[in-house]
Motif scaffolding. Structure first.
Motif, PDB file in Angstrom:
ATOM      1  N   ILE A   1       3.407  26.644  80.647  1.00 59.69           N
ATOM      2  CA  ILE A   1       2.332  26.818  81.633  1.00 59.69           C
ATOM      3  C   ILE A   1       2.211  25.596  82.534  1.00 59.69           C
ATOM      4  O   ILE A   1       2.064  25.722  83.750  1.00 59.69           O
ATOM      5  CB  ILE A   1       0.982  27.080  80.928  1.00 59.69           C
ATOM      6  N   TRP A   2       2.303  24.393  81.933  1.00 57.30           N
ATOM      7  CA  TRP A   2       2.020  23.171  82.687  1.00 57.30           C
ATOM      8  C   TRP A   2       3.249  22.279  82.898  1.00 57.30           C
ATOM      9  O   TRP A   2       3.120  21.187  83.430  1.00 57.30           O
ATOM     10  CB  TRP A   2       0.934  22.364  81.975  1.00 57.30           C
ATOM     11  N   GLY A   3       4.429  22.729  82.485  1.00 59.91           N
ATOM     12  CA  GLY A   3       5.618  21.883  82.580  1.00 59.91           C
ATOM     13  C   GLY A   3       6.130  21.714  84.002  1.00 59.91           C
ATOM     14  O   GLY A   3       5.853  22.524  84.894  1.00 59.91           O
ATOM     15  N   ASP A   4       6.906  20.648  84.195  1.00 60.45           N
ATOM     16  CA  ASP A   4       7.525  20.341  85.479  1.00 60.45           C
ATOM     17  C   ASP A   4       8.875  21.063  85.560  1.00 60.45           C
ATOM     18  O   ASP A   4       9.786  20.762  84.780  1.00 60.45           O
ATOM     19  CB  ASP A   4       7.722  18.827  85.593  1.00 60.45           C
TER      20      ASP A   4
ATOM     21  N   LEU B   1      -7.335  37.974  85.890  1.00 54.92           N
ATOM     22  CA  LEU B   1      -6.058  37.539  86.454  1.00 54.92           C
ATOM     23  C   LEU B   1      -4.888  38.276  85.796  1.00 54.92           C
ATOM     24  O   LEU B   1      -3.930  38.671  86.473  1.00 54.92           O
ATOM     25  CB  LEU B   1      -5.899  36.029  86.272  1.00 54.92           C
ATOM     26  N   TYR B   2      -4.959  38.450  84.469  1.00 57.45           N
ATOM     27  CA  TYR B   2      -3.880  39.126  83.762  1.00 57.45           C
ATOM     28  C   TYR B   2      -3.833  40.622  84.069  1.00 57.45           C
ATOM     29  O   TYR B   2      -2.788  41.257  83.901  1.00 57.45           O
ATOM     30  CB  TYR B   2      -4.012  38.896  82.251  1.00 57.45           C
ATOM     31  N   ALA B   3      -4.948  41.178  84.509  1.00 61.78           N
ATOM     32  CA  ALA B   3      -5.008  42.623  84.761  1.00 61.78           C
ATOM     33  C   ALA B   3      -4.423  43.013  86.108  1.00 61.78           C
ATOM     34  O   ALA B   3      -4.138  44.196  86.342  1.00 61.78           O
ATOM     35  CB  ALA B   3      -6.453  43.103  84.678  1.00 61.78           C
TER      36      ALA B   3
ATOM     37  N   ASP C   1      -1.094  32.607  91.596  1.00 66.09           N
ATOM     38  CA  ASP C   1      -1.701  33.050  90.339  1.00 66.09           C
ATOM     39  C   ASP C   1      -1.446  32.073  89.194  1.00 66.09           C
ATOM     40  O   ASP C   1      -2.313  31.870  88.345  1.00 66.09           O
ATOM     41  CB  ASP C   1      -1.153  34.427  89.948  1.00 66.09           C
ATOM     42  N   ALA C   2      -0.235  31.529  89.156  1.00 65.61           N
ATOM     43  CA  ALA C   2       0.120  30.652  88.029  1.00 65.61           C
ATOM     44  C   ALA C   2      -0.837  29.475  87.933  1.00 65.61           C
ATOM     45  O   ALA C   2      -1.264  29.097  86.829  1.00 65.61           O
ATOM     46  CB  ALA C   2       1.560  30.167  88.183  1.00 65.61           C
TER      47      ALA C   2
ATOM     48  N   GLY D   1      14.045  22.783  83.873  1.00 69.08           N
ATOM     49  CA  GLY D   1      15.147  23.638  84.302  1.00 69.08           C
ATOM     50  C   GLY D   1      14.763  25.091  84.420  1.00 69.08           C
ATOM     51  O   GLY D   1      15.612  25.961  84.601  1.00 69.08           O
ATOM     52  N   LYS D   2      13.457  25.398  84.324  1.00 63.43           N
ATOM     53  CA  LYS D   2      12.966  26.768  84.421  1.00 63.43           C
ATOM     54  C   LYS D   2      12.062  26.902  85.639  1.00 63.43           C
ATOM     55  O   LYS D   2      11.484  25.915  86.104  1.00 63.43           O
ATOM     56  CB  LYS D   2      12.194  27.142  83.160  1.00 63.43           C
ATOM     57  N   PRO D   3      11.918  28.127  86.168  1.00 66.39           N
ATOM     58  CA  PRO D   3      11.065  28.319  87.336  1.00 66.39           C
ATOM     59  C   PRO D   3       9.623  27.913  87.051  1.00 66.39           C
ATOM     60  O   PRO D   3       9.130  28.034  85.932  1.00 66.39           O
ATOM     61  CB  PRO D   3      11.164  29.830  87.610  1.00 66.39           C
ATOM     62  N   VAL D   4       8.935  27.436  88.086  1.00 61.49           N
ATOM     63  CA  VAL D   4       7.550  27.023  87.926  1.00 61.49           C
ATOM     64  C   VAL D   4       6.665  28.213  87.586  1.00 61.49           C
ATOM     65  O   VAL D   4       6.803  29.290  88.153  1.00 61.49           O
ATOM     66  CB  VAL D   4       7.040  26.308  89.209  1.00 61.49           C
ATOM     67  N   GLY D   5       5.788  28.040  86.606  1.00 62.10           N
ATOM     68  CA  GLY D   5       4.830  29.078  86.259  1.00 62.10           C
ATOM     69  C   GLY D   5       5.435  30.373  85.765  1.00 62.10           C
ATOM     70  O   GLY D   5       4.851  31.449  85.940  1.00 62.10           O
ATOM     71  N   ALA D   6       6.608  30.303  85.123  1.00 63.18           N
ATOM     72  CA  ALA D   6       7.290  31.532  84.698  1.00 63.18           C
ATOM     73  C   ALA D   6       6.459  32.314  83.684  1.00 63.18           C
ATOM     74  O   ALA D   6       6.355  33.541  83.780  1.00 63.18           O
ATOM     75  CB  ALA D   6       8.658  31.192  84.112  1.00 63.18           C
ATOM     76  N   ASP D   7       5.864  31.638  82.727  1.00 62.13           N
ATOM     77  CA  ASP D   7       5.080  32.343  81.706  1.00 62.13           C
ATOM     78  C   ASP D   7       3.836  33.010  82.294  1.00 62.13           C
ATOM     79  O   ASP D   7       3.588  34.195  82.037  1.00 62.13           O
ATOM     80  CB  ASP D   7       4.699  31.381  80.579  1.00 62.13           C
ATOM     81  N   PRO D   8       3.023  32.288  83.098  1.00 63.14           N
ATOM     82  CA  PRO D   8       1.873  32.966  83.704  1.00 63.14           C
ATOM     83  C   PRO D   8       2.280  34.090  84.648  1.00 63.14           C
ATOM     84  O   PRO D   8       1.629  35.144  84.689  1.00 63.14           O
ATOM     85  CB  PRO D   8       1.157  31.831  84.458  1.00 63.14           C
ATOM     86  N   ALA D   9       3.358  33.880  85.410  1.00 64.41           N
ATOM     87  CA  ALA D   9       3.797  34.912  86.343  1.00 64.41           C
ATOM     88  C   ALA D   9       4.184  36.188  85.614  1.00 64.41           C
ATOM     89  O   ALA D   9       3.960  37.302  86.112  1.00 64.41           O
ATOM     90  CB  ALA D   9       4.972  34.403  87.180  1.00 64.41           C
TER      91      ALA D   9
END
Length: 389
Positions: free
Chosen positions: A282-285, A323-325, A332-333, A290-298
């Motif tokens: 959620i909060w990683g750089d 937000l999740y709905a 959103d992330a 090496g992963k897209p920003v906000g991948a889990d929230p998205a």
């Protein structure tokens, strides 16, 4: 199925578990503060200096396991071999040689460290095939996870399915699992049959955990309990770390009780990792993960901090549910991350990770009562949850 321990991560530090004497880092031999001249350990290997111990252990593990992995991958049919070598970072998509990262080798390092803790250098050397088998299973899960989660990057390069397509990536993952079991089937070590059975059971548990994860993502947030998410995380991540430690114990001739404690140690450390990994999700750089920003929230992933936020009863939990709905939108992330933090999800995950590490240390003390003998396992466990990345 299991989250990766192979990317670089944003630094997240846990407090020392309970200030236990058992959890204190070992000093390098011959130096009162762990600095300066490097001494030797009881198995004859050089004793790494404090602060570099885990990195040195991982380097040794990679050096011992990579030749076994390369030989195993080389036995695959051409198309499968090409995809597998690409996934490990040893070839580019066009088949030319590359020097990419094949991961940090935490799981094989745990196998080797557990073997050494109970049986010294001889047991450690005899567990190389088993360590490679565990690493193959881990990479089988990564190949499949990337397809299921539609992750487009891993280790700072396109995922295998992005480069070769879904079907090829799935089949390559299947081939890696088969190679793992073949390595153990051909291993003359007396512990190999028990290790093969344990690893097969672990794969079933991994699949069950991944299935539970996918099913949870289809359910409304209010329908998913925090206990369910914790159980799923243990199956997805803790199971393989536990199996790695237990298999190392088997190769050292450990007792049934010691093997069980090693398994529990790995599981608790794995759950601590998953908690911190979910925080980073959620909060990683992204430049470091090496992963897209906000991948889990998205993806509206119901990770552990999110589940804790929903269960908190805080007013921000209602905002998070809204937000999740709704469908994912730009920005959103950031809103989700703020809502989770306000509802206490981030603090809960970090505190729970520290608690799980304390439990891991208790299990390690049962399995290997001598702190010096357990030092390598301790260093690796601390690396898992005190990683920069």
């Amino acid at each position: 199925m299991g989250e990766s321990l192979t990317e670089s991560r944003t630094e997240t530090t846990l407090p020392a578990p309970g200030g236990q004497r058992y959890a204190e880092p070992r000093q390098a031999a011959g130096t009162p503060e762990g600095r300066g001249t490097i001494g030797t350990q009881r198995d004859g290997r050089p004793a790494p200096t404090e602060g570099h111990e885990a990195a040195t252990l991982l380097e040794w593990a990679r050096a011992e396991v990579d030749p076994v992995l390369r030989t195993a991958l080389g036995s695959l049919p051409g198309p499968m071999r090409r995809i597998a070598l690409y996934h490990f970072g040893w070839e580019r998509a066009d088949g030319t040689a590359a020097e990419g990262s094949s991961g940090k080798a935490v799981r094989p390092a745990l196998v080797l460290a557990a073997a050494a803790a109970g049986g010294g250098s001889e047991a450690r050397a005899g567990a190389a095939r088993a360590a490679a088998a565990v690493e193959l299973v881990h990479n089988f899960t990564l190949l499949h996870d990337d397809v299921m989660d539609r992750h487009t990057t891993r280790r700072h390069r396109p995922t295998a399915w992005s480069a070769f397509g879904d079907a090829d990536a799935i089949l390559a993952g299947d081939a890696l699992q088969a190679l793992a079991l073949r390595l153990l089937a051909q291993d003359p070590h007396r512990a190999a049959p028990a290790a093969a059975a344990r690893l097969a059971d672990c794969v079933v548990e991994l699949c069950a955990g991944r299935h539970a994860d996918a099913a949870m993502q289809r359910r409304a947030p209010a329908e998913v309990t925090l206990d369910e998410v914790l159980a799923m995380a243990e199956a997805k991540t803790g199971a393989l770390l536990g199996s790695a430690c237990a298999i190392g114990g088997l190769y050292a001739g450990a007792s049934e009780a010691e093997v069980a404690a090693l398994d529990a140690f790995g599981r608790e450390a794995g759950l601590a990792f998953q908690l911190i990994d979910d925080v980073i999700g959620i909060w990683g750089d992204p430049h470091r993960t090496g992963k897209p920003v906000g991948a889990d929230p998205a993806a509206r992933k119901k990770s552990l901090p999110v589940a804790a936020a929903f269960a908190s009863g805080h007013p921000a939990a209602a905002e998070l549910a809204e937000l999740y709905a709704r469908p994912s939108e730009r920005g959103d992330a950031e809103h989700i991350a703020l809502a989770v933090e306000r509802a206490g999800g981030r603090d809960w995950a970090q505190g729970q990770a520290a608690d799980r590490m304390a439990r891991a240390m208790q299990q390690l003390a049962r399995a290997v009562p001598d702190p010096e003998a357990a030092g390598d396992l301790l260093a690796l466990a601390e690396f898992v949850t005190r990683r920069a990345g």
